[in-house]
Write an enzyme that holds these catalytic residues in place. Sequence first.
Site, PDB file in Angstrom:
ATOM      1  N   LYS A  13       5.259  -2.689   1.983  1.00 43.61           N
ATOM      2  CA  LYS A  13       5.395  -3.995   2.634  1.00 43.61           C
ATOM      3  C   LYS A  13       5.222  -5.146   1.646  1.00 43.61           C
ATOM      4  O   LYS A  13       5.989  -6.111   1.668  1.00 43.61           O
ATOM      5  CB  LYS A  13       4.362  -4.134   3.768  1.00 43.61           C
ATOM      6  CG  LYS A  13       4.525  -3.116   4.891  1.00 43.61           C
ATOM      7  CD  LYS A  13       3.581  -3.399   6.052  1.00 43.61           C
ATOM      8  CE  LYS A  13       2.112  -3.323   5.662  1.00 43.61           C
ATOM      9  NZ  LYS A  13       1.701  -1.981   5.212  1.00 43.61           N
ATOM     10  N   ARG A  88      -1.733  -6.126  13.443  1.00 45.28           N
ATOM     11  CA  ARG A  88      -2.044  -4.713  13.246  1.00 45.28           C
ATOM     12  C   ARG A  88      -2.416  -4.010  14.546  1.00 45.28           C
ATOM     13  O   ARG A  88      -2.541  -2.792  14.569  1.00 45.28           O
ATOM     14  CB  ARG A  88      -3.195  -4.559  12.245  1.00 45.28           C
ATOM     15  CG  ARG A  88      -2.780  -4.840  10.811  1.00 45.28           C
ATOM     16  CD  ARG A  88      -3.905  -4.535   9.852  1.00 45.28           C
ATOM     17  NE  ARG A  88      -3.473  -4.661   8.464  1.00 45.28           N
ATOM     18  CZ  ARG A  88      -4.270  -4.481   7.423  1.00 45.28           C
ATOM     19  NH1 ARG A  88      -5.546  -4.176   7.616  1.00 45.28           N
ATOM     20  NH2 ARG A  88      -3.817  -4.615   6.197  1.00 45.28           N
ATOM     21  N   ARG A 123      -0.907   2.769  -7.205  1.00 44.53           N
ATOM     22  CA  ARG A 123      -0.823   1.340  -6.899  1.00 44.53           C
ATOM     23  C   ARG A 123      -1.865   0.556  -7.684  1.00 44.53           C
ATOM     24  O   ARG A 123      -3.003   0.979  -7.833  1.00 44.53           O
ATOM     25  CB  ARG A 123      -1.019   1.108  -5.396  1.00 44.53           C
ATOM     26  CG  ARG A 123      -0.730  -0.337  -5.000  1.00 44.53           C
ATOM     27  CD  ARG A 123      -0.391  -0.480  -3.547  1.00 44.53           C
ATOM     28  NE  ARG A 123      -1.565  -0.339  -2.684  1.00 44.53           N
ATOM     29  CZ  ARG A 123      -1.542  -0.622  -1.382  1.00 44.53           C
ATOM     30  NH1 ARG A 123      -0.425  -1.019  -0.812  1.00 44.53           N
ATOM     31  NH2 ARG A 123      -2.629  -0.480  -0.665  1.00 44.53           N
ATOM     32  N   ARG A 156      -7.645  -0.763  -6.133  1.00 44.20           N
ATOM     33  CA  ARG A 156      -8.547  -1.182  -5.069  1.00 44.20           C
ATOM     34  C   ARG A 156      -9.329   0.006  -4.522  1.00 44.20           C
ATOM     35  O   ARG A 156      -8.837   1.128  -4.474  1.00 44.20           O
ATOM     36  CB  ARG A 156      -7.765  -1.832  -3.923  1.00 44.20           C
ATOM     37  CG  ARG A 156      -7.008  -3.077  -4.318  1.00 44.20           C
ATOM     38  CD  ARG A 156      -6.617  -3.917  -3.117  1.00 44.20           C
ATOM     39  NE  ARG A 156      -6.268  -3.139  -1.945  1.00 44.20           N
ATOM     40  CZ  ARG A 156      -5.091  -3.217  -1.318  1.00 44.20           C
ATOM     41  NH1 ARG A 156      -4.147  -4.010  -1.782  1.00 44.20           N
ATOM     42  NH2 ARG A 156      -4.855  -2.510  -0.243  1.00 44.20           N
ATOM     43  N   ARG A 167      -7.348   5.151   6.569  1.00 48.59           N
ATOM     44  CA  ARG A 167      -6.484   4.018   6.918  1.00 48.59           C
ATOM     45  C   ARG A 167      -5.217   4.475   7.640  1.00 48.59           C
ATOM     46  O   ARG A 167      -4.742   3.805   8.560  1.00 48.59           O
ATOM     47  CB  ARG A 167      -6.115   3.239   5.654  1.00 48.59           C
ATOM     48  CG  ARG A 167      -7.288   2.502   5.013  1.00 48.59           C
ATOM     49  CD  ARG A 167      -6.903   1.904   3.676  1.00 48.59           C
ATOM     50  NE  ARG A 167      -5.976   0.803   3.825  1.00 48.59           N
ATOM     51  CZ  ARG A 167      -5.217   0.338   2.844  1.00 48.59           C
ATOM     52  NH1 ARG A 167      -5.240   0.916   1.650  1.00 48.59           N
ATOM     53  NH2 ARG A 167      -4.415  -0.689   3.055  1.00 48.59           N
TER      54      ARG A 167
END
Length: 212
Positions: A13, A88, A123, A156, A167
């Site tokens: 995204k 969300r 990432r 992160r 998640r």
Amino acid sequence: MNLILLGAPGAGKGTQAELLTKRLGIPAISTGNMLREAMRNGTEVGKQAKHYMDNGLLVPDDVILAIVAERVAQPDCAAGFILDGVPRTLSQAEALQAKGIRIDHVVSLEIDDSVIEGRMTGRRVCSKCGASYHIVANAPKTEGICDLCGEALMTRKDDTPETVRKRLAVYHAETEVLKDFYAKLGKLRLVEANQSIEHANRDILQAIGATV
């Protein structure tokens, strides 16, 4: 044009939002980046958000919606915006609608959980400006350094394997229902995310009726 990007964590995204911003000339509003900035600054909202995000949980609606409402009211959103990371939950989607925030298209990036888990370890996020990279699919020009501001990139805590799985479970339980919500409103567009960044972007532009 007011857009929402839906998709599981790691679906792409953030990357697609950046490309759409350049192509359409409208800002991408990432609640994740705004919350992480608040965490770095040690604000009260940032402290609250840190607890939830570090544990792979959703930040409460009142915090998220207050940030979004302020942001879309700013002058640079007059011609449109891209929401990345919000809504969300069904209650957030209903609250946005109740606030009169018009949404033209909702693009859902479709991808399997197994692919996402593999993606997340690669990432990297800029420690200063929040720009997102991937060491394979969207690598910075200089390893470990942000192209935009020259600061160090980091992994992160919420991208660790254990947190990623949590998640994903939260996404399927809380967020995936939004596809039905927006499909009933005639706004949902499905795009295959397990392809090159360029091809996914092309498919998004076609789905929303933009010139490719």
